[in-house]
Design a protein around this motif. Structure first.
Motif, PDB file in Angstrom:
ATOM      1  N   ARG A 180       0.798  -1.223   0.000  1.00 37.81           N
ATOM      2  CA  ARG A 180       0.000   0.000   0.000  1.00 37.81           C
ATOM      3  C   ARG A 180       0.830   1.272   0.000  1.00 37.81           C
ATOM      4  N   PHE A 181       1.993   1.237   0.613  1.00 42.66           N
ATOM      5  CA  PHE A 181       2.809   2.441   0.732  1.00 42.66           C
ATOM      6  C   PHE A 181       4.139   2.266   0.009  1.00 42.66           C
ATOM      7  N   ASN A 182       4.735   3.382  -0.321  1.00 43.94           N
ATOM      8  CA  ASN A 182       6.023   3.383  -1.011  1.00 43.94           C
ATOM      9  C   ASN A 182       7.110   2.836  -0.089  1.00 43.94           C
ATOM     10  N   THR A 183       7.950   2.010  -0.634  1.00 47.81           N
ATOM     11  CA  THR A 183       9.023   1.417   0.172  1.00 47.81           C
ATOM     12  C   THR A 183      10.379   2.057  -0.129  1.00 47.81           C
ATOM     13  N   GLU A 184      10.409   3.057  -0.994  1.00 51.84           N
ATOM     14  CA  GLU A 184      11.658   3.744  -1.342  1.00 51.84           C
ATOM     15  C   GLU A 184      11.772   5.057  -0.596  1.00 51.84           C
ATOM     16  N   ALA A 185      12.939   5.322  -0.083  1.00 49.42           N
ATOM     17  CA  ALA A 185      13.193   6.618   0.547  1.00 49.42           C
ATOM     18  C   ALA A 185      13.428   7.668  -0.537  1.00 49.42           C
ATOM     19  N   PRO A 186      13.171   8.933  -0.261  1.00 44.60           N
ATOM     20  CA  PRO A 186      13.489   9.973  -1.244  1.00 44.60           C
ATOM     21  C   PRO A 186      14.989  10.002  -1.523  1.00 44.60           C
ATOM     22  N   PHE A 187      15.341  10.298  -2.770  1.00 45.34           N
ATOM     23  CA  PHE A 187      16.767  10.327  -3.108  1.00 45.34           C
ATOM     24  C   PHE A 187      17.404  11.672  -2.780  1.00 45.34           C
ATOM     25  N   ASP A 188      16.581  12.669  -2.456  1.00 49.08           N
ATOM     26  CA  ASP A 188      17.141  13.979  -2.102  1.00 49.08           C
ATOM     27  C   ASP A 188      16.102  14.755  -1.291  1.00 49.08           C
ATOM     28  N   ARG A 189      16.582  15.755  -0.592  1.00 49.36           N
ATOM     29  CA  ARG A 189      15.710  16.638   0.181  1.00 49.36           C
ATOM     30  C   ARG A 189      16.280  18.043   0.143  1.00 49.36           C
ATOM     31  N   HIS A 190      15.405  19.014  -0.027  1.00 50.59           N
ATOM     32  CA  HIS A 190      15.774  20.425   0.060  1.00 50.59           C
ATOM     33  C   HIS A 190      14.897  21.107   1.103  1.00 50.59           C
ATOM     34  N   ASP A 191      15.442  22.076   1.776  1.00 52.40           N
ATOM     35  CA  ASP A 191      14.671  22.998   2.617  1.00 52.40           C
ATOM     36  C   ASP A 191      14.778  24.381   1.990  1.00 52.40           C
ATOM     37  N   TRP A 192      13.628  24.937   1.615  1.00 48.91           N
ATOM     38  CA  TRP A 192      13.585  26.258   1.005  1.00 48.91           C
ATOM     39  C   TRP A 192      12.946  27.243   1.978  1.00 48.91           C
ATOM     40  N   ILE A 193      13.555  28.396   2.141  1.00 45.98           N
ATOM     41  CA  ILE A 193      13.002  29.470   2.961  1.00 45.98           C
ATOM     42  C   ILE A 193      12.459  30.537   2.014  1.00 45.98           C
ATOM     43  N   ILE A 194      11.129  30.699   1.994  1.00 43.12           N
ATOM     44  CA  ILE A 194      10.535  31.709   1.125  1.00 43.12           C
ATOM     45  C   ILE A 194      10.166  32.925   1.965  1.00 43.12           C
ATOM     46  N   ARG A 195      10.159  34.081   1.322  1.00 36.62           N
ATOM     47  CA  ARG A 195       9.834  35.335   2.001  1.00 36.62           C
ATOM     48  C   ARG A 195       8.588  35.944   1.369  1.00 36.62           C
ATOM     49  N   ARG A 196       7.647  36.374   2.225  1.00 36.21           N
ATOM     50  CA  ARG A 196       6.467  37.088   1.764  1.00 36.21           C
ATOM     51  C   ARG A 196       6.748  38.578   1.907  1.00 36.21           C
ATOM     52  N   PRO A 197       6.987  39.273   0.792  1.00 37.66           N
ATOM     53  CA  PRO A 197       7.482  40.657   0.864  1.00 37.66           C
ATOM     54  C   PRO A 197       6.592  41.619   1.641  1.00 37.66           C
ATOM     55  N   LYS A 198       5.276  41.464   1.560  1.00 38.37           N
ATOM     56  CA  LYS A 198       4.389  42.430   2.216  1.00 38.37           C
ATOM     57  C   LYS A 198       4.573  42.444   3.727  1.00 38.37           C
ATOM     58  N   THR A 199       4.788  41.270   4.304  1.00 35.57           N
ATOM     59  CA  THR A 199       4.952  41.175   5.759  1.00 35.57           C
ATOM     60  C   THR A 199       6.376  40.853   6.173  1.00 35.57           C
ATOM     61  N   ASN A 200       7.238  40.538   5.182  1.00 36.53           N
ATOM     62  CA  ASN A 200       8.616  40.110   5.448  1.00 36.53           C
ATOM     63  C   ASN A 200       8.664  38.796   6.229  1.00 36.53           C
ATOM     64  N   GLU A 201       7.565  38.062   6.250  1.00 32.79           N
ATOM     65  CA  GLU A 201       7.509  36.780   6.949  1.00 32.79           C
ATOM     66  C   GLU A 201       8.255  35.720   6.143  1.00 32.79           C
ATOM     67  N   GLU A 202       8.996  34.883   6.852  1.00 36.26           N
ATOM     68  CA  GLU A 202       9.716  33.787   6.205  1.00 36.26           C
ATOM     69  C   GLU A 202       9.069  32.463   6.577  1.00 36.26           C
ATOM     70  N   VAL A 203       8.903  31.601   5.578  1.00 36.73           N
ATOM     71  CA  VAL A 203       8.254  30.303   5.768  1.00 36.73           C
ATOM     72  C   VAL A 203       9.155  29.224   5.167  1.00 36.73           C
ATOM     73  N   ARG A 204       9.361  28.162   5.931  1.00 38.60           N
ATOM     74  CA  ARG A 204      10.209  27.064   5.457  1.00 38.60           C
ATOM     75  C   ARG A 204       9.353  26.009   4.755  1.00 38.60           C
TER      76      ARG A 204
END
Length: 266
Positions: A180-204
């Motif tokens: 039922r579920f995937n048995t493979e691990a992801p081959f890569d991972r990224h963490d992206w930090i985006i910025r919302r200019p109006k509030t200058n809030e950063e979200v990962r």
């Protein structure tokens, strides 16, 4: 949304297996290249031991060395492709590494890669990042409906071999229920930090890159699991709202024909 399957980029891949061209699992964890246990002590007792790698030369925005020159002769192109991903309010966008820079970065990590494969690898790399950014924008529309705000990618970090909590959970589920579920691990991972200019809030955002079944012609395909990290209340609410919407959509789709004819959209 969140998990999207991406077909291969226009440039055909040289191999038919739908896997990342870089074998992250075959590499050791980053460590100082000097064996401090077997190295002789410095001649002067006042001299402090130092790592020979200049960590200050790492770009904090993308965790990539500022000098990507390997000193090795190569005939790979030095041209860089401009992405569609904004990096700041000035309208500037991120640039992808050239095939030469990509090859040098692999060489610095000790990953020997035939030069004839590098351009295909760069094309796949760029294609997947553009697809991931498209998924980020979909999430941002969910978090801020009707907003025309142009979010920016402030910085990012590759974390290959480091499983996210969600990837670890589904890998465990695949071990329990492999049918039922995937048995493979992801081959890569990224963490992206985006910025919302109006509030200058950063979200990962967390991006897990999976291999998908190859295309009928043998070209590789990939699956991206993109979602905001559960770092704040806003991201938690967005994730819960989408999960609830997807469950109700599936329940309505499973109903007998004629009982519910309302069209659904996400």
């Amino acid at each position: 949304m969140g998990q999207a399957t991406s077909q291969s980029p226009p440039r055909p891949a040289t191999t038919s297996a739908a896997t990342c061209p870089v074998d992250h699992h075959a590499t050791n964890k980053a460590q100082c290249p000097v064996d401090h246990q077997s190295s002789p002590l410095p001649s002067s007792s006042t001299q402090s031991a130092q790592c020979p790698v200049d960590h200050s030369a790492i770009n904090p925005l993308n965790q990539i060395p500022t000098n990507l020159s390997s000193g090795l002769p190569s005939s790979l192109p030095n041209d860089r492709v401009v992405s569609s991903i904004p990096r700041d309010h000035s309208g500037a966008t991120w640039e992808y590494p050239s095939p030469q820079q990509f090859h040098n970065a692999l060489a610095r990590k000790g990953w020997e890669t035939p030069e004839e494969h590098v351009e295909t690898m760069v094309a796949i790399h760029n294609f997947l990042n553009e697809a991931a950014w498209g998924e980020v924008l979909k999430w941002e529309q969910k978090a801020n409906p009707g907003s025309n705000e142009n979010v920016e990618l402030a910085r990012f970090k590759g974390r290959p071999g480091e499983l996210s909590p969600k990837a670890r959970f589904f890998l465990f589920a695949g071990w329990l229920l492999p049918s039922r579920f995937n048995t493979e691990a992801p081959f890569d991972r990224h963490d992206w930090i985006i910025r919302r200019p109006k509030t200058n809030e950063e979200v990962r955002y967390i991006i897990d890159y999976y291999s998908a079944p190859p295309e009928p012609d043998g070209s590789p395909a990939f699956s991206l699991d993109v979602r905001p990290a559960l770092d704040n209340l806003g991201s938690i609410k967005t994730r819960l709202a989408l999960a609830t919407e997807e469950v109700w959509t599936q329940l309505r789709a499973d109903q007998p024909i004629g009982e519910n004819k309302r069209s659904t959209s996400s």
